[in-house]
Design a protein around this motif. Structure first.
Motif, PDB file in Angstrom:
ATOM      1  N   THR A   7       0.855  -1.180   0.000  1.00 56.80           N
ATOM      2  CA  THR A   7       0.000   0.000   0.000  1.00 56.80           C
ATOM      3  C   THR A   7       0.893   1.232   0.000  1.00 56.80           C
ATOM      4  OG1 THR A   7      -0.177  -0.009   2.413  1.00 56.80           O
ATOM      5  CG2 THR A   7      -1.881  -1.185   1.183  1.00 56.80           C
ATOM      6  N   ARG A  32      -4.049   5.593  -4.084  1.00 57.85           N
ATOM      7  CA  ARG A  32      -5.192   6.370  -4.560  1.00 57.85           C
ATOM      8  C   ARG A  32      -4.911   7.078  -5.881  1.00 57.85           C
ATOM      9  NH1 ARG A  32      -6.389   9.961   0.540  1.00 57.85           N
ATOM     10  NH2 ARG A  32      -4.139  10.007   0.414  1.00 57.85           N
ATOM     11  N   ASN A  33      -3.643   7.344  -6.180  1.00 56.94           N
ATOM     12  CA  ASN A  33      -3.287   8.121  -7.359  1.00 56.94           C
ATOM     13  C   ASN A  33      -2.884   7.192  -8.505  1.00 56.94           C
ATOM     14  OD1 ASN A  33      -1.840   9.674  -9.299  1.00 56.94           O
ATOM     15  ND2 ASN A  33      -1.555  11.273  -7.776  1.00 56.94           N
ATOM     16  N   GLU A  34      -3.795   7.006  -9.449  1.00 60.77           N
ATOM     17  CA  GLU A  34      -3.562   6.065 -10.548  1.00 60.77           C
ATOM     18  C   GLU A  34      -2.377   6.478 -11.425  1.00 60.77           C
ATOM     19  OE1 GLU A  34      -5.947   3.307 -13.710  1.00 60.77           O
ATOM     20  OE2 GLU A  34      -7.057   4.796 -12.562  1.00 60.77           O
ATOM     21  N   ALA A  52      -5.794   1.125  -8.232  1.00 63.03           N
ATOM     22  CA  ALA A  52      -6.066   2.391  -7.555  1.00 63.03           C
ATOM     23  C   ALA A  52      -7.353   2.238  -6.751  1.00 63.03           C
ATOM     24  CB  ALA A  52      -6.206   3.521  -8.570  1.00 63.03           C
ATOM     25  N   GLY A  53      -7.266   2.521  -5.470  1.00 67.07           N
ATOM     26  CA  GLY A  53      -8.432   2.433  -4.615  1.00 67.07           C
ATOM     27  C   GLY A  53      -8.166   3.105  -3.286  1.00 67.07           C
ATOM     28  N   ASP A  54      -9.194   3.677  -2.722  1.00 71.74           N
ATOM     29  CA  ASP A  54      -9.100   4.361  -1.427  1.00 71.74           C
ATOM     30  C   ASP A  54      -9.477   3.375  -0.328  1.00 71.74           C
ATOM     31  OD1 ASP A  54      -9.273   5.961   0.805  1.00 71.74           O
ATOM     32  OD2 ASP A  54     -10.445   7.535  -0.174  1.00 71.74           O
ATOM     33  N   GLY A  60     -13.724   1.238  -2.042  1.00 70.16           N
ATOM     34  CA  GLY A  60     -12.300   1.177  -2.365  1.00 70.16           C
ATOM     35  C   GLY A  60     -11.666  -0.119  -1.894  1.00 70.16           C
TER      36      GLY A  60
END
Length: 72
Positions: A7, A32-34, A52-54, A60
């Motif tokens: 992560t 989070r930032n693709e 990318a996922g929160d 996410g």
């Protein structure tokens, strides 16, 4: 070859760890930032992928978990 999920792998300490581990392992970068993740993947090579996922949201987390399960 192990599957390793990192992560925060798009930059900083996460990316530094990924660079070291990508030589002999399959790396999945999460962040989070693709755009940062895509750039990191290009630099790490074929042993890496990203999603990318929160992780602070249910949606996410589900997206990240689904990606990991499909790609390991």
């Amino acid at each position: 070859m192990k599957n390793i999920v990192i992560t925060g792998g798009g930059s900083g300490v996460g990316l530094a760890i990924a660079k070291d581990l990508a030589k002999d392992n399959k790396i999945i970068l999460v962040g989070r930032n693709e755009q940062k993740l895509a750039l990191a993947k290009r630099n790490l090579g074929d042993n890496s992928s990203y999603v990318a996922g929160d992780l602070s949201t249910v949606i996410g987390r589900k997206k990240v978990v689904d990606f990991i399960l499909k790609n390991t």
